[in-house]
Design an enzyme around this catalytic site. Structure first.
Site, PDB file in Angstrom:
ATOM      1  N   PHE A   1     125.602   1.727 -20.367  1.00 60.04           N
ATOM      2  CA  PHE A   1     124.593   2.742 -20.667  1.00 60.04           C
ATOM      3  C   PHE A   1     123.654   2.154 -21.705  1.00 60.04           C
ATOM      4  O   PHE A   1     124.024   1.961 -22.869  1.00 60.04           O
ATOM      5  CB  PHE A   1     125.194   4.039 -21.188  1.00 60.04           C
ATOM      6  CG  PHE A   1     124.134   5.084 -21.433  1.00 60.04           C
ATOM      7  CD1 PHE A   1     123.668   5.862 -20.385  1.00 60.04           C
ATOM      8  CD2 PHE A   1     123.572   5.256 -22.684  1.00 60.04           C
ATOM      9  CE1 PHE A   1     122.661   6.798 -20.580  1.00 60.04           C
ATOM     10  CE2 PHE A   1     122.562   6.194 -22.895  1.00 60.04           C
ATOM     11  CZ  PHE A   1     122.110   6.964 -21.839  1.00 60.04           C
TER      12      PHE A   1
ATOM     13  N   ASP B   1     123.761  -4.862 -27.457  1.00 59.18           N
ATOM     14  CA  ASP B   1     123.238  -3.507 -27.629  1.00 59.18           C
ATOM     15  C   ASP B   1     124.186  -2.773 -28.581  1.00 59.18           C
ATOM     16  O   ASP B   1     125.219  -2.262 -28.178  1.00 59.18           O
ATOM     17  CB  ASP B   1     123.164  -2.800 -26.276  1.00 59.18           C
ATOM     18  CG  ASP B   1     122.649  -1.367 -26.384  1.00 59.18           C
ATOM     19  OD1 ASP B   1     122.602  -0.821 -27.512  1.00 59.18           O
ATOM     20  OD2 ASP B   1     122.303  -0.776 -25.344  1.00 59.18           O
TER      21      ASP B   1
ATOM     22  N   LYS C   1     119.414   4.705 -33.075  1.00 58.38           N
ATOM     23  CA  LYS C   1     120.229   5.828 -33.521  1.00 58.38           C
ATOM     24  C   LYS C   1     120.397   5.890 -35.031  1.00 58.38           C
ATOM     25  O   LYS C   1     119.542   6.409 -35.727  1.00 58.38           O
ATOM     26  CB  LYS C   1     121.556   5.844 -32.779  1.00 58.38           C
ATOM     27  CG  LYS C   1     121.410   6.134 -31.276  1.00 58.38           C
ATOM     28  CD  LYS C   1     122.725   6.419 -30.619  1.00 58.38           C
ATOM     29  CE  LYS C   1     122.590   6.559 -29.100  1.00 58.38           C
ATOM     30  NZ  LYS C   1     121.710   7.650 -28.666  1.00 58.38           N
TER      31      LYS C   1
END
Length: 401
Positions: free
Chosen positions: A141, A226, A255
């Site tokens: 994801f 990531d 984030k």
């Protein structure tokens, strides 16, 4: 209807149904706790998918944002501003890298990493134009843009969004042999999550990340990590890659970099990689804006103390010990994760992940389900041990049924 029902009905009527949130309407929040429009308090055990690592309304972050709001919030990159250089310098230092390319959202940062790898492949590695390949892992994801969903194996995320962007090879996560076999002279990068969050907090086998690092060095391929969810303290270290002693060629961050206050993301790498960009080849109006830079600088300062990483490590050890006691009792099939981050596979006989999440919500604990009967637990790193234990007790009560 109640205030909650009214708010949800209005949202359902006027917003696209791209999410299926739990039926709670948050009005205020502080630390690890949120309060809804009815005045009910809930323990946040999700932390905005790690965007809220430092808790809701963290005073240092709010004060940094307020101070910058009074000065200047946006210049666009058409002009310099006085927070930009410090942001890039200090983030590069935190990562042990040389250069930063700021963006806003995680998906934008992943897109930027993809573009960077391709341009590096053509200009530096000498891959023929249009032939660059990037290897990714199944069950990944990395976001929801058209390019990113092109290499997703999640049917819901991918279906009906074609035609898809070519140039990606998908291999099983954790399978170094499959990755080696997928590599060709046109491979420019390997893009991986050091821990797959959306897939259920999947930790790769020991030695996998070092193996990827060695393989990419041997084949002159960039290793892109990531760390949008796994990075910035979540796993008990600044980066999840550190658990395996691995330093990638490129970090993709987001984030928690914005502290849950503003969207901030970045690609961080060497001058040899990010130096391939020339003015006009990539950009973002809001990327690296003064407000984002001010908040991110405070995040970086907080991480430099090591306090949050240590807290995640210590409370994470306790979390996994307690969750491990549930395995084998008939309700929990498996527990995975690192630090204050866990994926809990519930026996389907006890309910779906959504059903367990709803029962926990009724007990004033908020988690999120994924992939059938799995729930994810990722509280803010500022959560107290007492509150964590209380939340775990509510899980035990739900599973006792």
């Amino acid at each position: 209807m109640s205030t909650t029902e009214t708010a949800i009905a209005s949202a359902e009527a006027h917003s696209a149904h791209n999410y299926h949130p739990l039926p709670v309407v948050v009005a205020t929040a502080e630390g690890a706790w949120m309060t809804d429009v009815e005045g009910r308090r809930y323990l946040d055990m999700l932390a905005g998918y790690s965007a809220l690592n430092f808790g809701h309304g963290n005073r240092r972050l709010i004060d940094a944002a307020k101070a910058q709001l009074e000065r200047v919030t946006l210049t666009s990159r058409a002009f310099h501003h006085d927070r930009f250089a410090d942001f890039c310098t200090q983030l590069a230092e935190l990562c042990g890298m040389e250069m930063v390319l700021p963006m806003n959202t995680g998906a934008e940062a992943v897109e930027t990493a993809v573009k960077t790898a391709r341009k590096w492949g053509y200009r530096v590695k000498g891959v023929p134009d249009g032939m660059a390949k990037i290897i990714v892992a199944a069950d990944n994801f990395h976001g929801r843009t058209t390019t990113v969903v092109s290499f997703s194996t999640d049917h819901e995320a991918r279906a009906d969004f074609g035609p898809y962007t070519p140039g990606f090879e998908i291999v099983p996560y954790g399978d170094l042999t499959a990755m080696r076999e997928a590599m060709t002279e046109n491979t420019v990068a390997v893009l991986l999550e050091p821990i797959q969050g959306e897939a259920g907090v999947l930790v790769p086998p020991p030695g996998y990340l070092p193996g990827v690092r060695e393989l990419t060095r041997e084949r002159n391929v960039l290793f892109i990590a990531d760390e949008i969810q796994s990075g910035l303290g979540r796993t008990g270290k600044t980066f999840a890659c550190e658990h395996e002693g691995v330093v990638p060629d490129m970090y993709v961050l987001g984030k928690a970099l914005g502290g849950g206050v503003v969207p901030v993301s970045a690609v961080v790498s060497s001058a040899a990689v990010l130096g391939i960009f020339r003015p006009g080849e990539h950009g973002s109006t809001f990327g690296g804006n003064p407000l984002a830079s001010a908040v991110a600088l405070e995040v970086i300062a907080m991480l430099r103390t090591g306090e949050y990483q240590q807290r995640a490590a210590e409370l994470g050890e306790h979390l996994h010990q307690e969750l491990g006691l549930l395995v084998g009792g008939g309700a929990v099939e498996a527990v995975r994760g690192r630090g204050l981050w866990a994926g809990v596979d519930i026996d389907p006989g006890h309910g779906t992940g959504r059903e367990i999440s709803e029962k926990l919500m009724d007990r004033r604990v908020l988690v999120k389900d994924t992939h059938g009967s799995t729930i994810r637990i990722a509280p803010p790193l500022v959560i107290s041990k007492e509150d964590l234990d209380w939340g775990l007790e509510q899980l035990r009560e739900v599973l006792r049924g």
